[in-house]
Design a protein around this motif. Structure first.
Motif, PDB file in Angstrom:
ATOM      1  N   CYS A  63      -9.738 101.759 -13.915  1.00  0.00           N
ATOM      2  CA  CYS A  63      -8.993 101.031 -12.887  1.00  0.00           C
ATOM      3  C   CYS A  63      -7.495 101.228 -13.068  1.00  0.00           C
ATOM      4  CB  CYS A  63      -9.356  99.551 -12.936  1.00  0.00           C
ATOM      5  SG  CYS A  63      -8.427  98.516 -11.778  1.00  0.00           S
ATOM      6  N   TYR A 120     -12.859  98.861  -9.698  1.00  0.00           N
ATOM      7  CA  TYR A 120     -12.512 100.235  -9.309  1.00  0.00           C
ATOM      8  C   TYR A 120     -13.575 100.768  -8.374  1.00  0.00           C
ATOM      9  CZ  TYR A 120     -12.470 105.329  -9.581  1.00  0.00           C
ATOM     10  OH  TYR A 120     -12.497 106.657  -9.269  1.00  0.00           O
ATOM     11  N   GLY A 132      -8.162 100.405  -6.838  1.00  0.00           N
ATOM     12  CA  GLY A 132      -8.305  99.551  -8.010  1.00  0.00           C
ATOM     13  C   GLY A 132      -7.701  98.184  -7.747  1.00  0.00           C
TER      14      GLY A 132
END
Length: 320
Positions: free
Chosen positions: A46, A234, A244
């Protein structure tokens, strides 16, 4: 994780769990679980979507001297961060574990004043990896950290020791454990212990739990502890777009920040664009464009904080 033997199930038997499957004889077989990686990397996917903004002008020259050795020269001019020149070097050893993985790895950079950052990563055994990091500032050894990772078939355990001082009785010890429960789900925990004269009571220990759920295009990870909560989401929306979302809440500081980041890849145009916005009214973006056929990459960075009425602009060029 081995075979689970069972007799043939009747037609009205419940459906096996997702991590169970049936072979040709009708017996249930547990799918082999993969190693989930170290716990400290559960948010990496992420965080990789968010841009790394910079201010001022930056020029970086990278040159490979051989298949194992590479050097870099960086000139940074900024009114926010210290300006100047830094020399960097990276060495990758001959112990080849996979086409994209070789050890040992030595990397570091230093400036004319002697300020040094160095990292050494080595695969000691097939399951044990060691990582040592050091930092020297103002001719003083300020940071020393050693991490050992043990990779099992379906789990990873880690031990990190930072700035140990036996004489003064201070230092930091962090223990990590991450276990794969199903092919998609991993659970783990973290125990951090710190001792020193600057800590109320002389010592403190914090325990937190973590989880990671992964599919082909989605990853959800979270860490919950006494100090706060850290959640990440994510998703790979398409071949060109990655998204993200990050939430960090600190109970002690009474702070909570939510951020949304995205990355757009345009391979035909050789352009990578990253942007983010958070609840502190900060908006940032970084645009990277390869100038083919020249070995140049041009980067533009912008960061604006609407509540503080601040704006920072950066321009950089990467050669090599």
């Amino acid at each position: 994780m081995g075979n689970v033997h069972a007799s043939s199930a009747p037609s009205n038997a419940p459906t096996p769990p997702p991590f169970m499957k049936c072979d040709d004889t009708g017996a249930r077989t547990r799918e082999k679980l993969e190693n989930p990686g170290p716990l400290e990397d559960i948010h990496t996917k992420c965080k990789g979507v968010f841009p790394t903004c910079f201010e001022g002008a930056r020029v970086m020259l990278t040159r490979g001297l051989s298949n194992h050795f590479q050097i870099s020269h960086t000139i940074n001019m900024s009114s926010i961060t210290p300006s100047g020149y830094r020399f960097g070097a990276t060495y990758v050893g001959c112990k080849q574990l996979s086409p994209s993985e070789a050890y040992p790895i030595l990397l570091g950079d230093i400036d004319p004043a002697g300020n040094l950052n160095a990292t050494v990563i080595h695969q000691v055994q097939s399951r044990i990896q060691a990582k040592f990091g050091a930092q020297v500032q103002g001719s003083q050894f300020t940071v020393g950290q050693l991490t050992l990772n043990y990779k099992g078939d379906d789990f990873t355990s880690s031990c990190t020791v930072a700035n140990p001082d036996i004489i003064n009785g201070s230092g930091v010890l962090v223990l990590h454990y991450l276990q794969a429960i199903t092919p998609n789900l991993a659970l783990g925990s973290e125990l951090a212990y710190q001792k020193g004269s600057g800590i109320p009571g002389g010592e403190i220990a914090l325990l937190s739990v973590a989880s990671k759920y992964t599919t082909e295009n989605v990853q959800v990870s979270g860490t919950v502890g006494v100090s706060g909560v850290h959640l990440c989401y994510y998703q790979k929306a398409s071949k060109q777009l990655q998204i993200g979302v990050e939430l960090e809440a600190n109970h002690r500081m009474q702070e909570c920040v939510a951020s949304i980041g995205y990355q757009v890849d345009l391979p035909k145009s050789e352009v990578v664009f990253k942007g983010h916005v958070d609840t502190n009214w900060s908006v940032g973006a970084v645009l990277e464009k390869k100038l083919s056929p020249l070995p140049f990459t041009l980067a533009f960075s912008g960061l604006m904080n609407h509540s503080k009425n601040q704006f920072r602009l950066g321009v950089g060029i990467l050669i090599g």
